[in-house]
Design a protein around this motif. Structure first.
Motif, short mmCIF file in Angstrom:
data_model
loop_
_atom_site.label_atom_id
_atom_site.label_comp_id
_atom_site.label_asym_id
_atom_site.label_seq_id
_atom_site.Cartn_x
_atom_site.Cartn_y
_atom_site.Cartn_z
N ASN A 29 0.84 -1.19 0.00
CA ASN A 29 0.00 0.00 0.00
C ASN A 29 0.89 1.25 0.00
N SER A 30 0.25 2.40 -0.01
CA SER A 30 1.01 3.65 -0.16
C SER A 30 1.88 3.94 1.06
N VAL A 31 1.41 3.58 2.26
CA VAL A 31 2.21 3.83 3.46
C VAL A 31 3.49 3.00 3.41
N ALA A 32 3.40 1.77 2.95
CA ALA A 32 4.59 0.94 2.84
C ALA A 32 5.59 1.52 1.85
N LEU A 33 5.09 2.00 0.73
CA LEU A 33 5.98 2.65 -0.25
C LEU A 33 6.65 3.87 0.37
N GLN A 34 5.89 4.65 1.14
CA GLN A 34 6.46 5.84 1.78
C GLN A 34 7.52 5.46 2.80
N ARG A 35 7.25 4.45 3.63
CA ARG A 35 8.23 4.02 4.63
C ARG A 35 9.52 3.54 3.98
N ALA A 36 9.39 2.95 2.77
CA ALA A 36 10.57 2.45 2.06
C ALA A 36 11.24 3.53 1.23
N GLY A 37 10.65 4.71 1.18
CA GLY A 37 11.23 5.81 0.42
C GLY A 37 11.10 5.64 -1.08
N ILE A 38 10.10 4.90 -1.54
CA ILE A 38 9.89 4.66 -2.96
C ILE A 38 8.94 5.73 -3.50
N THR A 39 9.44 6.57 -4.38
CA THR A 39 8.67 7.68 -4.95
C THR A 39 8.84 7.70 -6.46
N ALA A 40 8.25 8.70 -7.08
CA ALA A 40 8.40 8.87 -8.53
C ALA A 40 9.85 9.12 -8.90
N GLU A 41 10.63 9.64 -7.97
CA GLU A 41 12.03 9.95 -8.26
C GLU A 41 12.97 8.76 -8.03
N THR A 42 12.46 7.69 -7.44
CA THR A 42 13.30 6.53 -7.16
C THR A 42 13.74 5.89 -8.48
N PRO A 43 15.03 5.76 -8.71
CA PRO A 43 15.49 5.14 -9.97
C PRO A 43 15.18 3.65 -9.98
N GLU A 44 15.14 3.08 -11.17
CA GLU A 44 14.94 1.64 -11.29
C GLU A 44 16.12 0.93 -10.61
N PRO A 45 15.84 0.02 -9.70
CA PRO A 45 16.93 -0.63 -8.96
C PRO A 45 17.64 -1.68 -9.82
N VAL A 46 18.86 -1.97 -9.46
CA VAL A 46 19.57 -3.10 -10.05
C VAL A 46 18.84 -4.37 -9.66
N LEU A 47 18.61 -5.25 -10.63
CA LEU A 47 17.94 -6.53 -10.41
C LEU A 47 16.53 -6.35 -9.85
N GLY A 48 15.81 -5.39 -10.37
CA GLY A 48 14.44 -5.20 -9.94
C GLY A 48 13.70 -4.25 -10.84
N GLU A 49 12.39 -4.17 -10.62
CA GLU A 49 11.53 -3.30 -11.43
C GLU A 49 10.45 -2.70 -10.55
N ILE A 50 10.20 -1.41 -10.75
CA ILE A 50 9.12 -0.70 -10.06
C ILE A 50 8.11 -0.26 -11.10
N PRO A 51 7.06 -1.03 -11.36
CA PRO A 51 6.03 -0.60 -12.30
C PRO A 51 5.41 0.73 -11.83
N ARG A 52 5.11 1.59 -12.79
CA ARG A 52 4.67 2.95 -12.46
C ARG A 52 3.40 3.33 -13.19
N ARG A 53 2.71 4.32 -12.64
CA ARG A 53 1.57 4.91 -13.31
C ARG A 53 2.06 5.86 -14.40
N ALA A 54 1.12 6.40 -15.14
CA ALA A 54 1.49 7.29 -16.24
C ALA A 54 2.26 8.51 -15.77
N ASP A 55 2.01 8.96 -14.54
CA ASP A 55 2.70 10.15 -14.02
C ASP A 55 4.06 9.81 -13.39
N GLY A 56 4.46 8.54 -13.45
CA GLY A 56 5.75 8.14 -12.91
C GLY A 56 5.71 7.67 -11.47
N SER A 57 4.60 7.81 -10.79
CA SER A 57 4.51 7.38 -9.40
C SER A 57 4.46 5.86 -9.32
N PRO A 58 5.01 5.28 -8.26
CA PRO A 58 5.01 3.82 -8.14
C PRO A 58 3.60 3.27 -8.01
#
Length: 544
Positions: free
Chosen positions: A153-182
């Motif tokens: 959920n959104s709180v978990a993403l916030q606690r992990a510091g995952i935002t629209a500015e988070t770069p794609e990690p090595v060995l992983g993928e963050i699917p995003r909405r059209a506006d770039g938000s996770p």
């Protein structure tokens, strides 16, 4: 240290089993005598033994107990601790289950659970906002069935510091909405670790209890040995604690996790972790293996393929976790420590890379009894099929997956295309090639009941019998060979072929009593076979 099981074995009187069919793993007999935890005699010699306690099999079937050559028992046990989402048949049902759990556990800061069905949302993409509707004020983290994907959920993403500015990690993928938000779905370790590292550790007593839950689950299904195929340092500590408390109750071997991002630091600690396990002094616990992930899974397009995926969403061929020759060199260093190599390889490119790595190890380090394992082998290129036997590589396969279920029809086949999809899980082909085929379940990714897997191996159909005659029926494996793949073949994988895996004099009396002969049972009826009792070293470990 002598645990309670060993004390019971030492003091138990000899026990004679008769009154049913006894399959030794090599043939049939009508009597077996157990003394001091081991098989003492068979047939007439067993019946001639005086003073033995008698067990009447009541027309049932006694055979070597099952062994699971690839699973995740700690994760499986922990599923019982969180929201009950595994059986949910829709996104709404999952959300309601999470909401009820959160209401019943108001003091839990993080709501953590597993494992949801990825096929319930288009492309396997789940939105954080769906969970927000159930729990808006606390983090929620759910693993998918494949355990390579997480929904937050959104709180978990916030606690992990995952935002629209988070770069794609090595060995992983963050699917995003059209506006770039996770979006809320995270794929593979590089992404899932972002949130896992933000979570507080579970209480150790809960984790030890989860191993007890796993033992209950396995013993009720006739399993007495399991390869835990993904163990990190904290997990080693949990197993050691459970061993010292006498809480294991069945055999476990640990595969220490090798992460390409941190391997140079990890490899220096593998021997230390093995020594910790040995110091626990439990005959039920070993740590002789190291686990590599060569790729991900087809369902989220991270399985590494020789040709690109067919969906058109991405012009790519999946994810190789180890670049260049790094897997081969890491495997060589593990082999130098005398540890067994165990490689997750789903796609045909990953299988080839794993075979190449094992071939390199043998060339560099010279001959020895290695018994390397490649787990899953979902796709194997034709040119690589004979290399398993040539290199002595054990294909540890999950027969339950070889069916046209929703996961296959909704997520897998559209990504592979029909022709490539029909080459999946070449179980009979690999067995016929002379490869030392062994079976595992990957529980809790899928059912840990061996007879569920044997049913599919022997039919290549769903539980409803679809398609008639079986999907890719040329890969159907006879029931008795499938039973061997779940018993003696796993004992070979475990370097224990002289200790357990068959019922012969001198072998540990690790046995399972079934209510019928599975060799005479139609494959679709095998899952309904009852486990009357499971024996570890001749002691009844779990009645059904």
């Amino acid at each position: 240290m002598t645990n309670d099981t060993e004390i019971a074995v030492l003091t138990a009187p000899p026990t004679l089993f008769t009154g049913g069919t006894i399959w030794t793993g090599r043939g049939d007999t009508d009597a077996v005598l157990i003394d001091g935890g081991v098989v003492a005699a068979l047939g007439d010699r067993a019946r001639q033994w005086g003073g033995a306690h008698h067990v009447d099999l009541d027309g049932g079937f006694l055979m070597p107990s099952f062994a699971d050559g690839h699973a995740h028992p700690l994760y499986g046990g922990l599923e019982a601790v969180g929201p009950p989402v595994r059986r949910c048949g829709s996104v709404d049902e999952i959300v309601r289950a999470v909401q009820r759990y959160a209401a019943d556990h108001p003091d839990e800061d993080w709501i953590v659970g597993a494992s949801y069905d990825s096929s319930l949302a288009p492309e396997g993409l789940f939105d954080a906002r769906w969970l927000d509707a159930a729990v808006p004020d606390r983090p929620v983290v759910l693993r998918a069935w494949d355990y390579h994907t997480v929904w937050c959920n959104s709180v978990a993403l916030q606690r992990a510091g995952i935002t629209a500015e988070t770069p794609e990690p090595v060995l992983g993928e963050i699917p995003r909405r059209a506006d770039g938000s996770p979006l809320g779905t995270l794929r593979e370790w590089g992404a899932t670790d972002l949130v896992m590292n933000a979570m507080p550790p579970r209480d150790e007593a809960v984790r030890v209890g989860a191993l007890g839950t796993a033992a209950d689950y396995y013993l009720a299904r006739g399993v007495t040995w399991v390869q835990d195929a993904w163990v990190e340092p904290a997990d080693v500590a949990t197993y050691v604690a459970a061993a010292r408390q006498g809480a294991l109750r069945m055999r476990f071997n640990l595969a220490l996790y090798a992460d390409p991002r941190h391997f140079d630091a990890q490899v220096t600690r593998f021997a230390e972790q093995r020594a910790l396990v040995e110091a626990a002094g439990s005959p039920l616990l070993t740590a002789q293996t190291v686990k590599f992930f060569a790729d991900g899974v087809v369902e989220n397009e991270t399985g590494a393929l020789l040709a690109p995926y067919c969906t058109g969403l991405h012009d790519h061929a999946g994810q190789r976790n180890w670049e260049g020759e790094s897997l081969a060199e890491a495997a060589r260093r593990v082999d130098e420590l005398g540890l067994q190599i165990h490689i997750h390889a789903i796609g045909d490119a990953a299988v080839r890379q794993a075979l190449d790595a094992i071939e390199y190890v043998a060339a560099q380090n010279g001959p020895r009894d290695r018994r390397p394992v490649i787990a899953h082998c979902q796709l194997v290129d034709r040119d690589d099929l004979d290399r398993f036997a040539a290199l002595g590589v054990i294909p540890n396969m999950q027969p339950l997956w070889a069916q046209l279920d929703a996961l296959m029809t909704v997520l897998t086949i559209p990504r592979l295309g029909a022709d490539r999809a029909d080459s999946q899980y070449p179980i009979r082909t690999l067995d016929a090639s002379g490869a030392p085929l062994a079976f595992g379940s990957d529980w809790p990714v899928s059912s840990g009941a061996p007879l569920d897997g044997v049913a599919v191996a022997a039919s290549r159909t769903t539980s409803d019998g679809d398609p008639p005659g079986g999907w890719t029926p040329h890969e159907i494996l006879p029931v008795e060979r499938a039973l061997t793949a779940y018993t003696a073949a796993v004992a070979h994988q475990a370097f224990a072929e002289n200790t357990w895996g068959i019922i012969e004099p001198g072998f540990s009396a690790d046995m399972v009593w079934l209510d019928r002969d599975p060799r005479l049972t139609p494959p679709l009826e095998l899952p309904s076979t009852s486990v009357v009792g499971t024996y570890l070293r001749g002691t009844l470990a779990s009645p059904a």
